[in-house]
Design an enzyme around this catalytic site. Structure first.
Site, mmCIF file in Angstrom:
data_model
loop_
_atom_site.group_PDB
_atom_site.id
_atom_site.type_symbol
_atom_site.label_atom_id
_atom_site.label_comp_id
_atom_site.label_asym_id
_atom_site.label_seq_id
_atom_site.Cartn_x
_atom_site.Cartn_y
_atom_site.Cartn_z
ATOM 1 N N SER A 155 1.160 3.726 -3.570
ATOM 2 C CA SER A 155 0.726 2.349 -2.995
ATOM 3 C C SER A 155 1.942 1.673 -2.699
ATOM 4 C CB SER A 155 0.056 1.611 -4.055
ATOM 5 O OG SER A 155 -1.220 2.459 -4.330
ATOM 6 N N ARG A 156 3.489 2.112 -2.736
ATOM 7 C CA ARG A 156 4.722 1.173 -2.563
ATOM 8 C C ARG A 156 5.081 0.582 -3.807
ATOM 9 N NH1 ARG A 156 4.728 4.231 0.924
ATOM 10 N NH2 ARG A 156 4.533 4.496 3.058
ATOM 11 N N LEU A 157 4.279 0.470 -4.627
ATOM 12 C CA LEU A 157 4.178 0.050 -5.908
ATOM 13 C C LEU A 157 5.978 0.699 -6.832
ATOM 14 C CD1 LEU A 157 1.144 -1.405 -6.542
ATOM 15 C CD2 LEU A 157 2.621 -2.330 -5.546
#
Ligand SMILES: Cc1cc2nc3c(=O)[nH]c(=O)nc-3n(C[C@H](O)[C@H](O)[C@H](O)COP(=O)(O)O)c2cc1C
Length: 214
Positions: free
Chosen positions: A192-194
């Site tokens: 999640s692009r984290l």
């Protein structure tokens, strides 16, 4: 083409690695060595290839791939022609950035710092270790200068092969650059692009380490 690029998605779900805090350490070099060794062990192709970015005196940046050849005493060393485009940029502005990207591991490492020519004996020792063809090539190629035809290059290879039938000396304009890092950032892709980002900044003789937002 634009639609095609928009549709590319990699959510990095496969890379739920151990927490980086557990391995970060007190300087960036141990972690760099650890990541590089892991990349090589995992069979990452051309793991030591990195983008080297330089900036000329007008502020125009340029990037190109080189091979990292050594990491000695905290200096990242690569070899090239000192008269090349990058060599000219570095003669006027020795700020440099190196970037590694290993897609299979979803890892990126950025190294920003200052660049210096390595001592001549270091370049000599590395040059001696190269295959004869590469040594002749270093003489024959006026790297980054205009070349009229392939034949012209092959002719020069032939001439230097005849000039140096035995040992090939190192051309004076060919040698190593050492990058002394002032900032090293490790980026690990997460879902999640984290993503995880750890940045080491040189403060005097010490390194401060912290996290960045993804
Ligand atoms: C995988 C790969 C590795 C390369 N390694 C080097 C290198 O170690 N040294 C070098 O001078 N050029 C290397 N090159 C060529 C450079 O990318 C570049 O074309 C050349 O150095 C001239 O760059 P310049 O005109 O910006 O100075 C490599 C290219 C690739 C694709």
């Amino acid at each position: 083409m634009e639609d095609f690029l928009e549709d590319l998605r990699n959510d990095h779900r496969d890379f739920d690695l151990a927490r980086l805090e557990d391995v970060v350490g007190t300087n960036p070099f141990d972690l760099f060595n650890q990541w590089m060794k892991n990349a090589v062990d995992k069979g990452v192709a051309e793991a030591n290839a990195c983008v080297v970015s330089t900036v000329d005196t007008t502020g125009q940046p340029s990037g190109r791939i080189v091979y990292l050849k050594e990491l000695i005493n905290g200096e990242f060393i690569f070899y090239t022609n000192y008269h090349s485009h990058k060599g000219k940029d570095l003669a006027g502005n020795n700020k440099i950035s190196m970037l590694f990207f290993w897609p299979a591991l979803q890892q990126q490492i950025r190294i920003d710092g200052l660049c210096y020519k390595v001592p001549e004996q270091v370049s000599d020792a590395y040059f001696r270790s190269r295959p004869r063809g590469s040594k002749i090539g270093a003489w024959a190629s006026n790297q980054s200068e205009q070349l009229i035809s392939r034949t012209e290059l092959e002719q020069r290879v032939h001439e230097y092969a005849e000039k140096f039938p035995g040992e090939v000396p190192r051309p004076p304009h060919w040698g190593g650059y050492a990058v002394r890092a002032e900032l090293v950032e490790f980026w690990q892709g997460r879902p999640s692009r984290l993503h995880d980002r750890f940045v080491f900044k040189k403060e005097g003789e010490n390194w401060n380490v912290g996290r960045l937002n993804p």
